[in-house]
Design a protein around this motif. Structure first.
Motif, short mmCIF file in Angstrom:
data_model
loop_
_atom_site.label_atom_id
_atom_site.label_comp_id
_atom_site.label_asym_id
_atom_site.label_seq_id
_atom_site.Cartn_x
_atom_site.Cartn_y
_atom_site.Cartn_z
N ARG A 1 26.84 49.73 82.27
CA ARG A 1 27.76 48.68 82.72
C ARG A 1 28.85 49.26 83.63
N GLN A 2 29.38 50.42 83.24
CA GLN A 2 30.41 51.03 84.09
C GLN A 2 29.84 51.42 85.44
N GLY A 3 28.59 51.88 85.45
CA GLY A 3 27.94 52.21 86.71
C GLY A 3 27.79 50.98 87.60
N VAL A 4 27.43 49.84 87.00
CA VAL A 4 27.33 48.59 87.75
C VAL A 4 28.70 48.18 88.28
N PHE A 5 29.74 48.31 87.43
CA PHE A 5 31.09 47.97 87.87
C PHE A 5 31.53 48.86 89.04
N LEU A 6 31.17 50.13 88.98
CA LEU A 6 31.52 51.04 90.07
C LEU A 6 30.81 50.64 91.36
N GLY A 7 29.56 50.19 91.23
CA GLY A 7 28.83 49.72 92.40
C GLY A 7 29.49 48.50 93.02
N ILE A 8 29.87 47.54 92.17
CA ILE A 8 30.54 46.33 92.66
C ILE A 8 31.90 46.70 93.26
N GLY A 9 32.61 47.60 92.57
CA GLY A 9 33.92 48.03 93.06
C GLY A 9 33.82 48.71 94.41
N THR A 10 32.77 49.51 94.60
CA THR A 10 32.56 50.17 95.89
C THR A 10 32.34 49.16 97.01
N LEU A 11 31.56 48.12 96.71
CA LEU A 11 31.33 47.07 97.71
C LEU A 11 32.63 46.34 98.05
N PHE A 12 33.44 46.04 97.03
CA PHE A 12 34.73 45.38 97.26
C PHE A 12 35.65 46.29 98.07
N GLY A 13 35.63 47.59 97.75
CA GLY A 13 36.46 48.54 98.48
C GLY A 13 36.06 48.63 99.94
N VAL B 1 29.73 34.29 82.51
CA VAL B 1 28.39 34.39 81.92
C VAL B 1 27.99 35.85 81.71
N VAL B 2 27.77 36.59 82.79
CA VAL B 2 27.32 37.98 82.67
C VAL B 2 28.49 38.91 82.36
N ILE B 3 29.64 38.66 82.99
CA ILE B 3 30.81 39.51 82.78
C ILE B 3 32.04 38.64 82.52
N ASN B 4 33.11 39.27 82.07
CA ASN B 4 34.38 38.58 81.87
C ASN B 4 35.36 39.02 82.96
N LEU B 5 36.00 38.07 83.59
CA LEU B 5 36.99 38.35 84.64
C LEU B 5 38.38 38.36 84.02
N GLN B 6 39.14 39.41 84.28
CA GLN B 6 40.52 39.50 83.81
C GLN B 6 41.45 39.31 85.03
N GLY C 1 35.94 49.14 82.18
CA GLY C 1 36.46 47.80 82.42
C GLY C 1 36.09 47.31 83.80
N GLY C 2 35.39 46.19 83.87
CA GLY C 2 34.92 45.68 85.14
C GLY C 2 36.01 45.23 86.08
N SER C 3 36.88 44.34 85.60
CA SER C 3 37.94 43.80 86.45
C SER C 3 38.86 44.90 86.95
N ALA C 4 39.22 45.82 86.05
CA ALA C 4 40.14 46.90 86.42
C ALA C 4 39.53 47.81 87.48
#
Length: 387
Positions: free
Chosen positions: A59-71, A119-124, A357-360
């Motif tokens: 999950r953290q790896g997925v969050f890092l991937g999404i974070g990289t795209l946002f960055g 659904v899949v993740i929680n947004l903070q 943490g995904g949102s963070a």
């Protein structure tokens, strides 16, 4: 026959801050390793994770991937566009903070209503609100530069906006996010030229306000009591702090070895989020903690260097954004480290770029993208190009 080949300067100045980029990559990579190490036991024993040891790692790896795209996306957005949309981003953040408080929409966990279920993740929302606060405060300060000495036109509008944000965050409750956002706004106003007398008055008002919030809230008062003497109730109010201190004690100079922590084995709550530094201290010792602190110091120095460079070429919005991001990451890291070391009362704040943490993670990576863009635009302006 002579062939032409372009001459490239061996030490040509790059168009981006390599030091900053590699520093962030090291923090994210190290965080991924430590999240895996600190979460193996709980993920292997929790039926909600399917008893998979690598659940939080994946999950953290997925969050890092999404974070990289946002960055990367944030890096493509010019600072002047960010300045134009800053008020709208801030309003969207306020809307999300309101939605969190609506029963049936906001998700409650451990007595706190801080998340929106996607659904899949929680947004903070409070994590993204920190970035929106940086952008809004920077835009406000630039627009109101002529009124920074005025209580009515310079100070009060921003104070009322922050009061609204604080009220919504305290309803969740999320006192930690409120403290960070308040620090961001105060720092940007001060660096933007606010009269020092007004700033001193604001500090005094905030200190009184924080004391009142603590005094009138039983659960916050209990946290203060547990912080003052965690060993008085080691199985109750002082449980988290006492085990964090045990982890630091076990780590000594060089730690017990990567993966060999005992405290992460169901003793230390939130080992992969709020108390990740305690696991780092136990497994890698004082040496590991010192490296983490130095990385955050260098990250803050780079952010302020970018801000100072932008101010020197009259890019005031970019300068204040860089300062704000530096203050955000530094203050949150200081609070998290202080909590882990028993220097501050327990607060629900993660260690930026490191904790699970995904949102963070996504918000932090987006902020780094904005910071890298500010640095890139500085370099273009210094070369004589328009941005």
């Amino acid at each position: 026959m002579n062939s032409y080949s372009p001459v490239v300067a061996p030490h040509a100045r790059p168009d981006y801050d390599r030091t900053l980029l590699w520093l962030v990559i090291l923090l994210l990579g190290f965080g991924l390793v430590m999240v895996y190490s600190s979460s193996i036991a709980i993920s292997a024993a929790d039926k909600h994770t399917g008893f998979q040891e690598s659940y939080y790692l994946v999950r953290q790896g997925v969050f890092l991937g999404i974070g990289t795209l946002f960055g990367l996306f944030a890096f493509q957005v010019p600072n002047k566009v960010l300045q134009e949309i800053a008020p709208y981003l801030f309003l969207s953040g306020l809307l999300l903070l309101v939605l969190v408080l609506i029963p049936g929409i906001g998700r409650e966990v451990n007595g706190s209503r801080r998340w929106l279920s996607l659904v899949v993740i929680n947004l903070q929302p409070s994590e993204f609100m920190k970035l929106f606060a940086v952008l809004y405060a920077a835009d406000y300060t630039v627009r109101k530069a002529a009124y920074m000495d005025s209580i009515k036109k310079g100070f009060m509008p921003m104070f009322m906006v922050m009061l609204l944000v604080g009220g919504l965050l305290l309803r969740e409750p999320d006192f930690g996010a409120f403290a960070v956002i308040t620090s961001i706004a105060m720092a940007i106003l001060f660096l933007g030229g606010m009269n020092w007398r007004l700033f001193a008055g604001l500090i005094a008002m905030l200190v009184v306000g924080f004391l009142v919030l603590i005094w009138t809230s039983p659960y916050r008062m209990q946290r203060i009591i547990g912080f003052m003497d965690p060993w008085a109730d080691p199985y109750g109010k002082g449980y988290q702090l006492s085990h964090a201190l045990i982890a630091f004690g076990r780590g000594e100079w060089y730690g017990v070895g990567l993966g060999a922590s005992v405290e992460k084995l169901f003793y230390l709550p939130e080992a992969h989020t709020d108390f990740l530094l305690a696991v780092i201290a136990e497994e890698l010792g004082l040496a590991g903690v010192t490296v983490v602190i130095l990385m955050f110091v260098w990250l803050t120095v780079r952010a302020f260097s970018i801000g100072r460079q932008a101010a020197g070429i009259d890019r005031h919005f970019a300068a204040l954004v860089a300062y704000g991001i530096g203050v955000w990451l530094a203050v949150q890291a200081i609070i998290n480290m202080g909590v882990n070391m028993g220097l501050l009362p327990t607060k629900g704040l993660t260690l930026p770029l490191l904790s699970f943490g995904g949102s963070a993670v996504v918000a932090n990576c987006t902020a780094i993208g904005v910071l890298m863009r500010a640095d890139w635009e500085n370099r273009q302006v210094m070369k004589g190009y328009s941005v």
